[in-house]
Design an enzyme around this catalytic site. Structure first.
Site, PDB file in Angstrom:
ATOM      1  N   GLU A 150      -0.348 -34.680 -75.166  1.00 31.05           N
ATOM      2  CA  GLU A 150      -1.054 -35.671 -74.338  1.00 31.05           C
ATOM      3  C   GLU A 150      -0.295 -36.038 -73.074  1.00 31.05           C
ATOM      4  O   GLU A 150       0.849 -36.492 -73.127  1.00 31.05           O
ATOM      5  CB  GLU A 150      -1.328 -36.942 -75.155  1.00 31.05           C
ATOM      6  CG  GLU A 150      -2.113 -38.000 -74.373  1.00 31.05           C
ATOM      7  CD  GLU A 150      -2.575 -39.164 -75.234  1.00 31.05           C
ATOM      8  OE1 GLU A 150      -3.199 -40.093 -74.681  1.00 31.05           O
ATOM      9  OE2 GLU A 150      -2.315 -39.154 -76.456  1.00 31.05           O
ATOM     10  N   SER A 199      -0.172 -26.140 -69.242  1.00 29.84           N
ATOM     11  CA  SER A 199       1.064 -25.403 -69.503  1.00 29.84           C
ATOM     12  C   SER A 199       1.332 -24.414 -68.375  1.00 29.84           C
ATOM     13  O   SER A 199       0.548 -23.504 -68.148  1.00 29.84           O
ATOM     14  CB  SER A 199       0.959 -24.639 -70.830  1.00 29.84           C
ATOM     15  OG  SER A 199       0.868 -25.528 -71.910  1.00 29.84           O
ATOM     16  N   LYS A 205      -8.389 -39.434 -77.764  1.00 26.87           N
ATOM     17  CA  LYS A 205      -8.923 -40.250 -78.854  1.00 26.87           C
ATOM     18  C   LYS A 205      -9.994 -39.427 -79.552  1.00 26.87           C
ATOM     19  O   LYS A 205     -11.024 -39.095 -78.965  1.00 26.87           O
ATOM     20  CB  LYS A 205      -9.503 -41.565 -78.344  1.00 26.87           C
ATOM     21  CG  LYS A 205      -8.482 -42.674 -78.221  1.00 26.87           C
ATOM     22  CD  LYS A 205      -7.892 -43.016 -79.552  1.00 26.87           C
ATOM     23  CE  LYS A 205      -6.597 -43.780 -79.418  1.00 26.87           C
ATOM     24  NZ  LYS A 205      -5.861 -43.778 -80.692  1.00 26.87           N
ATOM     25  N   PRO A 215       1.579 -28.501 -74.782  1.00 26.91           N
ATOM     26  CA  PRO A 215       1.894 -28.374 -73.348  1.00 26.91           C
ATOM     27  C   PRO A 215       2.895 -29.388 -72.815  1.00 26.91           C
ATOM     28  O   PRO A 215       3.480 -29.176 -71.759  1.00 26.91           O
ATOM     29  CB  PRO A 215       0.532 -28.554 -72.676  1.00 26.91           C
ATOM     30  CG  PRO A 215      -0.288 -29.328 -73.660  1.00 26.91           C
ATOM     31  CD  PRO A 215       0.169 -28.863 -75.007  1.00 26.91           C
TER      32      PRO A 215
END
Length: 458
Positions: free
Chosen positions: A263, A44, A279, A245
């Site tokens: 992601e 971010s 995952k 983010p």
């Protein structure tokens, strides 16, 4: 060719939230907000506001369409959409660029639907297609407002400053309070499968795994509801609760896309490629002690590590198609990243792009992202099409920008919603492997939505 780039600092307060400025154009067709949510996450930093694209390209299963009021451009109906987008991008590329650390200096931005995978691989048509939006739609943007949340500084990027588009947007923000009708759900959320139906599909996947068809399948359910009011207000509620983010808001004439994705799909900077598959998921704890225990449990989970490793191997293979031999690495494996509602197990895969390839080649080689299909990818997509009642649309596709230097950043469009007409849709899924437990996998889909469905129902 577009004119030379003008890059300048904008006199706006560091305390000004980017979403307030974007509110001045949030209802405009073609407006896009790349929102880092000002969180402390390592990914971010920059917020990007885009509006009034020079040209737009959309693709569906029957045609390619280019909207361009200033140039006579055409493309073949059956031409590969990645190639068309690449040609359009290059058509508008300026002759001269400048060096800057800003992530975007003008270029292409938009979304790729998960179902765009049908333009790359032959996938059967079984699931119902009831959300009618293009499989791909990108605009060409020659101006942008960018906030660096690390320094608090604002920047303008413009190839036609005499049009004063940046000044006009800022004036609109300053001169009048932007009013948007209160967002409200007028029905309960309804899933497209019951828990028992989910378990039946789970068991079918287990049979496929036992028979050697696949190693992992991502199974998702869709929640839908009716709403009234401003969908932009819904986005603001979601991003406040999630601080993801890779958040983004994309406005089209007939629908909106709201994404609060944690992601990264693909990043490309100076030929360096990075992808960060997720995952493994556990909810946040109710206390610091419980929260740390959940993090440790996720870090040590053999099932989640195996699931993550399968996708890491898949993505290594995907990016190797377009990366230089011997450059693909996994510098970070099984790291826990924490978000307001969940902990995720995240790995990082890197490589160096071949000199003969560009961002569009990279996208095509890897799309859709392996973290939301399963492995092997094509067989996983066939099984998803068989078991999920509705097509995924933008969910599990990607939201991306590619600038004129050739740099790119993109997300996997998880935790993403589509609002069209008076309907709003939201999905959640998870990877199923041999040792998955049905009740745990079902609960994981709900955990992923515990900062989405209840937030909008308030």
């Amino acid at each position: 060719m577009t004119p030379d780039l003008f890059l300048f600092e904008i006199d706006l307060p560091a305390s000004l939230n980017s979403s307030l400025l974007f509110s001045a154009c949030a209802d405009q067709d073609g407006a896009i907000f790349f929102d880092s949510s000002s969180s402390e996450h390592e990914n971010s930093r920059f917020d990007i506001i885009l509006s009034e694209p020079l040209s737009r390209f959309s693709h569906d299963e029957k045609s390619n369409q280019i909207e361009c009021p200033t140039k006579a451009l055409s493309c073949e109906t059956n031409e590969d959409p990645f190639r068309v987008l690449s040609l359009l991008h290059k058509e508008f590329s300026p002759a001269k660029l400048i060096e800057t650390d800003l992530p975007f200096i003008g270029g292409s931005a938009g979304w790729l639907s998960y179902d765009l995978g049908r333009s790359i691989e032959k996938i059967p048509t079984i699931a119902k297609n009831d959300v009618q939006i293009p499989l791909l739609k990108f605009g060409i943007y020659d101006w942008a407002i960018i906030k660096d949340n690390q320094t608090g500084k604002w920047f303008g990027v413009d190839y036609q400053p005499k049009l004063n588009r940046i000044g006009a947007l800022i004036d609109k923000y300053k001169q009048s309070a932007q009013t948007h009708a209160e967002f409200k759900l007028v029905s309960d959320w309804q899933s497209n499968m019951t828990q028992s139906e989910y378990i039946d599909k789970f068991n079918t996947i287990k049979e496929y795994i036992e028979n050697g068809d696949c190693y992992q399948i991502n199974l998702a359910q869709r929640f839908s509801a009716k709403y009234t009011g401003s969908i932009w207000q819904a986005y603001l509620q979601l991003t406040e609760a999630n601080k993801a983010p890779f958040s983004a808001y994309l406005r089209d004439s007939d629908f909106s896309i709201l994404s609060i994705s944690p992601e990264r799909f693909l990043q490309l900077i100076d030929s360096e490629v990075e992808t960060k598959p997720i995952k493994g998921t556990l909810p946040r704890g109710q206390s610091l002690k419980q929260d740390n225990a959940f993090k440790e449990k996720l870090q040590k989970s053999a099932k989640d590590r195996a699931e993550n490793l399968m996708i890491v191997d898949l993505l290594r293979n995907d990016i190797s198609r377009v990366c230089q031999a011997g450059t693909v690495r996994v510098p970070k494996l099984f790291e826990v990243e924490s978000f307001p509602s969940v902990h995720h197990l995240v790995s990082t895969v890197t490589g160096k792009l071949k000199d003969s390839k560009d961002a569009f080649d990279l996208l095509r080689a890897c799309f859709p992202g392996g973290s939301i299909t399963g492995a092997p990818k094509i067989r996983a997509m066939e099984i998803i099409e068989e078991l999920e009642p509705h097509r995924r649309s933008v969910y599990c596709g990607s939201i991306a920008y590619i600038d004129w230097r050739g740099n790119m950043d993109s997300s996997i469009a998880i935790r993403s919603l589509i609002a069209e007409q008076d309907n709003i849709h939201c999905w959640a899924g998870g990877g199923i492997v041999m040792d998955s437990v049905s009740k745990n996998e079902y609960q994981e889909t709900l955990d992923k939505l515990n900062k989405i469905l209840p937030v909008l129902k308030q």
